[in-house]
Write an enzyme that holds these catalytic residues in place. Structure first.
Site, PDB file in Angstrom:
ATOM      1  N   SER A 671      38.115  41.586  32.935  1.00 12.16           N
ATOM      2  CA  SER A 671      37.295  43.082  33.083  1.00 12.16           C
ATOM      3  C   SER A 671      37.438  44.096  32.329  1.00 12.16           C
ATOM      4  O   SER A 671      36.785  45.352  32.393  1.00 12.16           O
ATOM      5  CB  SER A 671      37.140  43.330  34.525  1.00 12.16           C
ATOM      6  OG  SER A 671      38.283  43.728  35.032  1.00 12.16           O
ATOM      7  N   LYS A 714      36.360  49.418  42.309  1.00 17.73           N
ATOM      8  CA  LYS A 714      36.477  50.018  41.280  1.00 17.73           C
ATOM      9  C   LYS A 714      35.580  51.322  41.179  1.00 17.73           C
ATOM     10  O   LYS A 714      36.157  52.478  40.883  1.00 17.73           O
ATOM     11  CB  LYS A 714      35.951  49.172  40.059  1.00 17.73           C
ATOM     12  CG  LYS A 714      36.935  47.950  39.891  1.00 17.73           C
ATOM     13  CD  LYS A 714      36.496  46.911  38.640  1.00 17.73           C
ATOM     14  CE  LYS A 714      37.301  45.852  38.676  1.00 17.73           C
ATOM     15  NZ  LYS A 714      36.628  44.947  37.584  1.00 17.73           N
TER      16      LYS A 714
END
Lengths: 796, 84
Positions: A671, A714
């Site tokens: 990611s 996140k």
């Protein structure tokens, strides 16, 4: 002369003899026809003894002259009693038939050479005889006196020779002994040997006796014990009453047919066994266990959805989607009561309330709650039990929990399924496959029970911190519900509603004595803990509460209000400094976001050009996947250099070093692709990355942006760090709903699906630090050579 | 008085001996009927030499002794001597 087989006669001894052979009988008759009734007896050598009449040289030379005292006939044979008188030596054989005849010489009595030695040996022999007699209880007293009183050592020795059953060879040796010394020596040796044998035999006999005695004693004691118990009214003939009791319970119990048959059979076996049999207790425990299991007993479900919602809300703040999913399941159960219970899997970081959520579900449903931790369980038998053939066999944990629950439809929590072990004893996850399969678990067979038990009514809830370690087939059987971490705002609410009141009670305070401001709680959440859940936060609130309790107990204060300053006072300086957004980023640095087990974090990716270097150097404990996405990012930018206004020469003239702090923490995953690409693009173009922007997403070599996981964690981490502009993959758009509304409204979320869009959104338009002009390849080498020198010097 | 069952003995061959407190009688019973070709069916009587010893509680040396052998019994009369 009479030939004797297997026997030597001694002077002075009286012996009965059986005479059967015609030649022997003829000899006896001839002897009886003389006034003296004397007969010579001589022994056949043992190696020549057979059924034929003995020849001259089959016989020894020395024998005994005996006097026949009695004679009687019985049928064709004779019985005679003879008394030895003298020793004789054969001089010449005169006749073979009808009986042996020889001229003999009477031998002198054994002479004594050393009288003292003979006397000593005699006493010794007498001593031994006494010992031997002690071992022979049935010898008449007269014999004892006769033997021990005998003053003549020679007679004593002859007596021993006739009594001891030594075998012809030994006996003959004694008979032929010329001196009393030798005779006694032989007698002594033989007696000693016999005595040893006798002692050994008596020892063996007495040992056998001891053993028998012990068994007998045990038996008697047991009988007495039974009598005592009977007197005390403790058992009405013991085992019978016990079996009777079991039978009554069995008749009353509500059991399925198959179970009843098996229980009956075991009970019959039990009745036949004595209670001392090792199997007795095994069977008894087994029947007991069958009787204790809730085969058909279920608890009634409370299916009031509003009430259920109220309970869930009361116990947990937030987690709206999770509660919604749970209510959906309850609704289905309400509409179709015979439906199979769902199997849920809660995945989330520690301390977010997975276990307590399970407890609330049980409360909302009105079911019993049973929890078992599977962390570290390595043995399949732990879940499924051991077969009853093993000593100490026990049912598995599943069946044991059901017995504890006393109903067959509890809410059963399988904690830490991601921490199951596996070894050569089997894989417990494989046993879970059966337990958690709604198609099979209506007839689950525990090894111990060996009877099918219906697990399908149980509401299974598994919990895990990570999905990864759970085997895919197992994952497939469960409804996965993710519990992400809480935002600081949620933590504040949770602290106010649950943690503070609980700590007040636990530390013996009252609500009036301890007040803590929101700002103080927020400070604890952000600066004293770094976690997705609230466990550490609760501990910190607890230690503040304890310090307050101390002050109140010491009488320093009536009540204490805690604010930000007093938190610093009580807990010391803050433990954590969250990675804050940097005000300004140099070219080559980009802000990324990472997911951790503790929630999310912000991280920076730094890249720098190395003049004269080669290729891509990567540091910061990056995993293989992350390294590969760095390489893909570089390759993409290289191949599309013109599109982004990058001089292609720069890729050849300079190497790149990519670093991701903090260097000690291993990182991996795809990611960061988007962030790495931005950092490299910034480095090559000289356009800085916007410092107010964080980004995440996987990239492909063809320039696409793929979705990633952990969006909520996140985004929350970026929000905490003060970032308000976030780049997310377009295909993660749906995950945004997870983000709490109050956070989302402050954020500017930009969805991107290609790398071009990323660069356009992330990089500033102006070129702030133009990249250095590419060096010619020759210059590169010239520049490197002098630098190499100091390094070698340093090495020395 | 000592009375001993001693049948079939030639009384001339009887020897009686006194030593200290012991009375010892020795002799020999002979089979007077046997001759060559004679066969016993059963023999209950022990022939040949014999010896009997009787122990007294006190020394009997010096006691006066009178013996009588009749009807197969040997009867010995012992009288305490002057110095016993």
């Amino acid at each position: 002369m009479l030939a004797l087989q297997n026997l030597t006669l001694f002077p002075e001894t009286v012996v009965p003899l059986g005479v059967g052979r015609p030649r022997s009988m003829s000899a006896v008759e001839a002897a009886l026809a003389t006034p003296e009734k004397l007969l010579g007896c001589i022994t056949v050598r043992p190696d020549r003894a057979d059924d034929t009449d003995a020849k001259e040289d089959d016989l020894y030379q020395v024998g005994t002259l005996v006097m026949i005292k009695r004679m009687e006939r019985s049928g064709d044979a004779m019985r005679i009693v003879v008394q030895g008188t003298e020793r004789i030596r054969v001089l010449e054989w005169k006749q073979q038939d009808p009986h042996l005849r020889a001229s003999v010489q009477i031998m002198p009595e054994a002479s004594t050479v050393d009288a003292e030695q003979v006397e000593a040996m005699k006493r010794n022999v007498q001593q031994m005889i006494q010992e031997a007699l002690a071992l022979l209880p049935n010898v008449p007293t007269e014999v004892r006196i006769a033997v021990l009183g005998s003053a003549d050592p020679v007679r004593l020795a002859y007596f021993l020779g006739s009594v001891l059953n030594l075998g012809v060879e030994e006996e003959q040796k004694m008979l032929e002994a010329e001196t009393a010394d030798e005779l006694l020596r032989l007698a002594h040796a033989n007696l000693a040997r016999e005595l040893e044998i006798m002692q050994l035999r008596s020892k063996i006999a007495s040992e056998a006796q001891t053993e028998m005695d012990k068994a007998q004693r045990d038996y008697v004691l047991r009988q007495q014990m039974r009598a005592i118990q009977k007197e005390l009214g403790e058992d009405e003939s013991g085992e019978a009453a016990e079996a009777q009791l079991l039978r009554e319970r069995l008749e009353k119990a509500d059991l399925p047919d198959e179970v009843r048959t098996e229980a009956d059979r075991e009970l019959k076996r039990l009745e036949r066994l004595p209670p001392a049999a090792p199997d007795y207790h095994v069977i008894r425990t087994y029947i007991d266990f069958i009787l204790e299991l809730p085969w058909r007993k279920s608890s009634e479900d409370k299916l009031d959805l509003n009430e259920a919602r109220r309970i869930l809300d009361e116990d947990h703040y937030g987690l709206e989607d999770v509660k919604e999913r749970i209510l959906e399941f309850l609704a289905v159960i309400k509409l179709r009561p015979d439906t199979k219970s769902p199997i849920l899997l809660f995945v989330g970081p520690p301390g977010v309330g997975k276990t307590s959520l399970g407890r609330s579900i049980a409360r909302a449903l009105g079911r019993k709650f049973e929890r078992m931790s599977l962390g570290g369980v390595r043995d399949e038998a732990e879940l499924r039990g051991h077969r009853r053939t093993y000593i100490g066999a026990m049912p598995g944990r599943i069946i044991q929990s059901i017995r504890r629950a006393e109903v067959n439809n509890p809410v059963m929590m399988l904690d830490e399924v991601d921490k199951l072990g596996a070894d050569y004893r089997g894989d417990p996850a494989a046993a879970l496959l059966e337990i958690l399969d709604p198609q099979q678990n209506n007839s689950f067979r525990d090894h111990y029970l060996d009877l099918p038990f219906d697990l399908s009514k149980i509401f299974f809830i598994a919990t895990a911190n990570q999905l990864g370690p759970i085997p895919p087939p197992l994952r497939d059987r469960m409804e996965i519900i993710r519990l992400a971490g809480y935002s600081d705002r949620e933590k504040l609410e949770i602290a106010k509603r649950y943690l503070v009141p609980r700590q007040i009670t636990e530390n013996g305070l009252t609500a009036g004595q301890f007040k803590i401001s929101d700002a103080a709680l927020e400070l604890i959440a952000t600066r004293y803990t770094r976690e997705a859940g609230v466990r550490q936060m609760e501990r910190n609130i607890g230690s503040v509460a304890r310090k307050v309790a101390l002050r109140i107990a010491q009488g320093e204060a009536e009540h204490v209000d805690v604010d930000e300053n007093s938190v610093r006072e009580y807990l010391g300086p803050p433990q954590f400094y969250p990675e804050q957004a940097r005000k300004e980023l140099p070219a080559g640095v980009a802000t990324g976001m990472a997911w951790t087990e503790m929630g999310g974090e912000v991280l920076f990716i730094e890249a720098t050009l190395l003049p004269g270097g080669r290729g891509l150097t990567i540091t910061g404990q990056l995993g293989e996947v992350m390294q590969e996405s760095a390489r893909a990012a570089q390759s993409y930018l290289w191949s599309h250099a013109a599109e982004f206004g990058i001089d292609p020469e720069i890729f050849q003239g300079y190497g790149v070093h990519l670093h991701v702090p903090a260097g000690a923490i291993p990182k991996d995953g795809p990611s960061a692709g988007v962030t790495i690409t931005s950092a490299l693009a910034s480095l090559y173009t000289g356009r800085r990355v916007r410092p107010d922007t964080a980004m995440t997403g996987e990239i492909t070599l063809s320039g696409l942006v793929f979705p990633i996981g952990g969006v909520k964690e996140k985004v929350l981490a970026a929000y905490r760090a003060g970032i308000r502009r976030i780049l997310l993959p377009t295909r993660n758009e749906a995950d945004v709903d997870d983000i709490p509304e109050d956070v989302r409204k402050d954020l500017q979320l930009i969805f991107v699906s290609t790398i071009s869009e990323v660069i356009e959104a992330a990089l500033e338009v102006l070129v702030a630090n133009p990249p250095p002009p590419p060096l010619p390849p020759d210059a590169t080498r010239a520049g490197r050579t002098p630098e190499a020198e100091p390094l070698t010097v340093k090495g020395q | 008085m000592v009375k001993i069952d001693l049948a079939g003995i030639c009384s001339d061959e009887l020897e009686i001996e006194i030593r200290d407190s012991m009375l010892r009688i020795t002799g020999c019973r002979r089979d007077t009927h046997c001759r060559d070709g004679f066969i016993y069916q059963q023999m209950e009587i022990t022939y040949s030499r014999f010896e009997k010893t009787i122990q007294f509680p006190a020394p009997i040396e010096g006691a006066s002794l009178k013996r009588d052998y009749s009807d197969g019994f040997l009867i010995i009369n012992l009288h305490r001597g002057e110095d016993a």
